[in-house]
Design an enzyme around this catalytic site. Sequence first.
Site, PDB file in Angstrom:
ATOM      1  N   GLY A   8       0.848  -1.184   0.000  1.00 39.31           N
ATOM      2  CA  GLY A   8       0.000   0.000   0.000  1.00 39.31           C
ATOM      3  C   GLY A   8       0.880   1.229   0.000  1.00 39.31           C
ATOM      4  O   GLY A   8       1.192   1.775   1.046  1.00 39.31           O
ATOM      5  N   GLY A  10       0.779   4.462  -0.732  1.00 39.00           N
ATOM      6  CA  GLY A  10       0.271   5.830  -0.788  1.00 39.00           C
ATOM      7  C   GLY A  10       1.252   6.734  -0.078  1.00 39.00           C
ATOM      8  O   GLY A  10       2.418   6.377   0.134  1.00 39.00           O
ATOM      9  N   ALA A  11       0.784   7.914   0.309  1.00 40.90           N
ATOM     10  CA  ALA A  11       1.676   8.889   0.937  1.00 40.90           C
ATOM     11  C   ALA A  11       2.303   8.314   2.202  1.00 40.90           C
ATOM     12  O   ALA A  11       3.512   8.412   2.407  1.00 40.90           O
ATOM     13  CB  ALA A  11       0.900  10.169   1.263  1.00 40.90           C
ATOM     14  N   GLY A  13       2.621   5.090   3.331  1.00 40.74           N
ATOM     15  CA  GLY A  13       3.517   3.960   3.100  1.00 40.74           C
ATOM     16  C   GLY A  13       4.826   4.398   2.480  1.00 40.74           C
ATOM     17  O   GLY A  13       5.911   3.956   2.892  1.00 40.74           O
ATOM     18  N   ASN A 103      -6.013   3.633   8.967  1.00 36.09           N
ATOM     19  CA  ASN A 103      -7.059   4.237   9.781  1.00 36.09           C
ATOM     20  C   ASN A 103      -8.095   3.210  10.194  1.00 36.09           C
ATOM     21  O   ASN A 103      -8.299   2.213   9.510  1.00 36.09           O
ATOM     22  CB  ASN A 103      -7.775   5.342   8.990  1.00 36.09           C
ATOM     23  CG  ASN A 103      -6.972   6.628   8.993  1.00 36.09           C
ATOM     24  OD1 ASN A 103      -6.392   6.992  10.003  1.00 36.09           O
ATOM     25  ND2 ASN A 103      -6.944   7.289   7.855  1.00 36.09           N
ATOM     26  N   LYS A 184      -6.268   8.434  17.909  1.00 35.16           N
ATOM     27  CA  LYS A 184      -6.203   8.897  16.509  1.00 35.16           C
ATOM     28  C   LYS A 184      -7.576   9.331  16.024  1.00 35.16           C
ATOM     29  O   LYS A 184      -7.714  10.324  15.302  1.00 35.16           O
ATOM     30  CB  LYS A 184      -5.655   7.765  15.625  1.00 35.16           C
ATOM     31  CG  LYS A 184      -5.522   8.134  14.138  1.00 35.16           C
ATOM     32  CD  LYS A 184      -4.089   8.442  13.743  1.00 35.16           C
ATOM     33  CE  LYS A 184      -3.973   9.189  12.417  1.00 35.16           C
ATOM     34  NZ  LYS A 184      -3.931   8.341  11.260  1.00 35.16           N
ATOM     35  N   ASN A 188      -9.240  12.354  13.760  1.00 33.64           N
ATOM     36  CA  ASN A 188      -9.773  12.005  12.445  1.00 33.64           C
ATOM     37  C   ASN A 188     -11.271  12.249  12.314  1.00 33.64           C
ATOM     38  O   ASN A 188     -11.740  12.679  11.264  1.00 33.64           O
ATOM     39  CB  ASN A 188      -9.483  10.526  12.133  1.00 33.64           C
ATOM     40  CG  ASN A 188      -8.088  10.325  11.558  1.00 33.64           C
ATOM     41  OD1 ASN A 188      -7.437  11.271  11.125  1.00 33.64           O
ATOM     42  ND2 ASN A 188      -7.627   9.081  11.562  1.00 33.64           N
ATOM     43  N   ASN A 192     -11.306  15.050   9.609  1.00 33.49           N
ATOM     44  CA  ASN A 192     -11.641  14.416   8.343  1.00 33.49           C
ATOM     45  C   ASN A 192     -13.133  14.607   8.049  1.00 33.49           C
ATOM     46  O   ASN A 192     -13.523  14.937   6.934  1.00 33.49           O
ATOM     47  CB  ASN A 192     -11.300  12.923   8.367  1.00 33.49           C
ATOM     48  CG  ASN A 192      -9.833  12.647   8.079  1.00 33.49           C
ATOM     49  OD1 ASN A 192      -9.400  12.643   6.944  1.00 33.49           O
ATOM     50  ND2 ASN A 192      -9.052  12.433   9.125  1.00 33.49           N
ATOM     51  N   GLU A 274     -12.874   6.948   3.501  1.00 34.53           N
ATOM     52  CA  GLU A 274     -12.731   6.011   4.625  1.00 34.53           C
ATOM     53  C   GLU A 274     -13.829   6.270   5.653  1.00 34.53           C
ATOM     54  O   GLU A 274     -13.559   6.409   6.857  1.00 34.53           O
ATOM     55  CB  GLU A 274     -11.336   6.158   5.259  1.00 34.53           C
ATOM     56  CG  GLU A 274     -10.205   5.711   4.340  1.00 34.53           C
ATOM     57  CD  GLU A 274      -8.850   5.690   5.043  1.00 34.53           C
ATOM     58  OE1 GLU A 274      -8.357   6.758   5.422  1.00 34.53           O
ATOM     59  OE2 GLU A 274      -8.306   4.589   5.231  1.00 34.53           O
TER      60      GLU A 274
END
Lengths: 322, 322
Positions: A8, A10-11, A13, A103, A184, A188, A192, A274
Site C-alpha cells: 500500500g 500511498g503517501a 507507506g 485508519n 487517533k 480524524n 476528516n 474512509e
Amino acid sequence: MTTVAVVGSGAVGCYYGALLARAGVDVRFLMRRDLEAVRNNGLRVESPLGGFHVERVDAVADPTELGHPDWVICSLKSTALEHARELLAPAVGPNTRIVALMNGLGVEERIAAWFGRERVFGAMAFVCINRGEPGLVHHLDYGRVSIGHLLDDPGENARLAELLRLGDIEVVVAPNLRYARWEKLCWNVPFNGLSVAAGGVGTKLIMEDAALRSTAERAMREVVAIGNADLAAIGSAAHLDEAAVVESMFRLTGTMGDYRTSMAIDYVLGRELEVEAILGETSRHAARHHVPAPTVDALYALVRVADLRRRGLVPLIEDSGV
Amino acid sequence: MTTVAVVGSGAVGCYYGALLARAGVDVRFLMRRDLEAVRNNGLRVESPLGGFHVERVDAVADPTELGHPDWVICSLKSTALEHARELLAPAVGPNTRIVALMNGLGVEERIAAWFGRERVFGAMAFVCINRGEPGLVHHLDYGRVSIGHLLDDPGENARLAELLRLGDIEVVVAPNLRYARWEKLCWNVPFNGLSVAAGGVGTKLIMEDAALRSTAERAMREVVAIGNADLAAIGSAAHLDEAAVVESMFRLTGTMGDYRTSMAIDYVLGRELEVEAILGETSRHAARHHVPAPTVDALYALVRVADLRRRGLVPLIEDSGV
C-alpha cells in the site's frame, strides 16, 4: 539484515518506507501507480523540515515478489481492507510480523483472523502528508507514530519501536492498542469528517470559523467519551483525558496551516472515502456503549451521503434540473 | 371591496395571491422576474389537486404603484428583509395590515419596528410548492396556513382568517404567533437544513436513508425543546408536543414524494440561503435558553458554510488544485 515489505504505497507507506530505506533497511515496496517512476528515479520526500531522496528503491508490482520479510507494513486505505488478505498473504512467512499502519477501528482483528494474533500490530501516524506526482511525497509536518501490539506484548512493542527508530521515526508505545486507535480517531473524526461535510475544505477554515470549530470540538469530546466507554469495557487501565486531548489536538492543528485531510483529498478527487473505518465505526461504538454522540452521528450521516454521491447513488436535484 | 398587495412574488406569494385573486379579491402583485409574463398571460397554478388560471392579473414593478391596500402580504425571502422596509413603506397606509408570510423567527418584530405592532401578523404556510417558468407555479401538495397576530389579538386573527378563507385557503389560528413560528421551524430546520448539508437533495433521501432520517428526527426533537424553552420564557400557555410533532411531521413528509425544499433549490441555483432566519435563529435561541442542540448547531455550521461557498468566501480544495 532486517527486511521490510510496504504493502500500500500511498503517501503514508511511501513516507515511512522511504525513511527506513534511507537508513539502510532493506525495504521492498508493492506499488501500482508509482512503480515506473520509482524504479527509474527513486523516491523523493519534500519537506519544510528537510527533504531527501532515496535513489535506488526496490519496488515490485506483484505481491508474490515480496518474499517473506521480517516485517510487512500494511498501509492500504481502510476501504481496501477486503483486498488486503490477497495482497498480504504471499508476503507472510512463518516469522513475518504485520503492522497495520491504517485508519480505523478493528483492522488488526481482521488481519489477525487471517494470519494469527501474535504477529499483528497497529500503528497510528500523526503526520501531515500528501502525495505529489509519482515518486514524490510532500511531507508537511509532524510524523510521530503510536504503536501497539494486538496482544499488547511489551517485548513485541519494543521490537517494532526499534525498527521504526532505525528510520529516525519518533515512536510512542501506546498504553494499549485500543487506546492508540481512539486517540487517533479523536482527530480524524472531527477534522476528516468536517473537511468533507463542509464541501472539501482544509483545516484552516475549520479552525477559524467559530461554528465549524465548535462543531469539531463537540465531535472530539464525543469521541473521547465513546473511546473511554470502549476502553472501560475492555478493562483498559488507560483512558483519554478529555481536556488534554482537546487542548493538544487543537493546538497542534492550529500549527498545520491549511492542511488538507486525506478524506478531503479523496472527496475532491472522487475517490472512495474512509467513512466506515473512521466515522461509521465510531458511531456504531457510541450506540453499542450507549454514549450520546449526536455530532458524530450527524457527521457520519453526511459524509456517508457524500460518499454515496461519489458513486452516483444519491439523486441530486442538480442532476435532474431545477 | 378588500384590497391586497403581494410584496415578494415568489412561489408562495404567487400561489396564495392567485388563490385570492381567483376568488375575486382585488390583488395587486409587486413583481420583478415574472412581471411581463404575468401581465401578458396571467398566473397559472398547476397542481395534482386541480390547477387553475387567473387570466387578468394586476402586477406592478414599483412599490409606489401598490396604493394603500387593506392588506399587504409580505412574502419576501427572509434574506431580503433588509430591503423589506423600502418595498413595504409605500403600500402601508393608515389602515393597512401587514402579513409576514415568510420564514424565520423575529421577522414580525422587525416589521413592527417600522410600521407599528398592532397591524402586523405572521403567517406560516405548510405547502409544497415550486416556481416554474415565469407566470407558473407548481403546487404539489398541502397548503394550510397557520396565522398569528403579533399581539395575539383574537379579533385581528379572525379578520385575517376571514380574508384567507375567501381564497379557499385552509387556515389555522395558532395558539400564539411564537408557537406557530416554532412549529414551522420543527420542519424547516431538519428538512431544509439536511437537504442542503447533504449536497442538494430532496426529502425522499432524508426519509429513506436511516442515518439521515435519524439525524432529521434528532434535529426536530431539539427544535421542539428549544421552542418550548422559548415559549415558556414568554409565558405561553401552549407548548409543542414532542411526540405528536415528530409523528405528524414525518408522516406528512412521507407523503410528499421527493419534495425539493426551498433551501435546496436556492442552494442548487447558487442563490442566497435563508440560513440565519431558519438555522441561525434556532441555534442562537438554543444558546440563549441553555438547551443542548448539537444537531441543530452542526447543521447551522454546515449550511452556513454552504452559503459562504456560494459567495466564494470558502477556500475550497478543488479551486486550488489537489
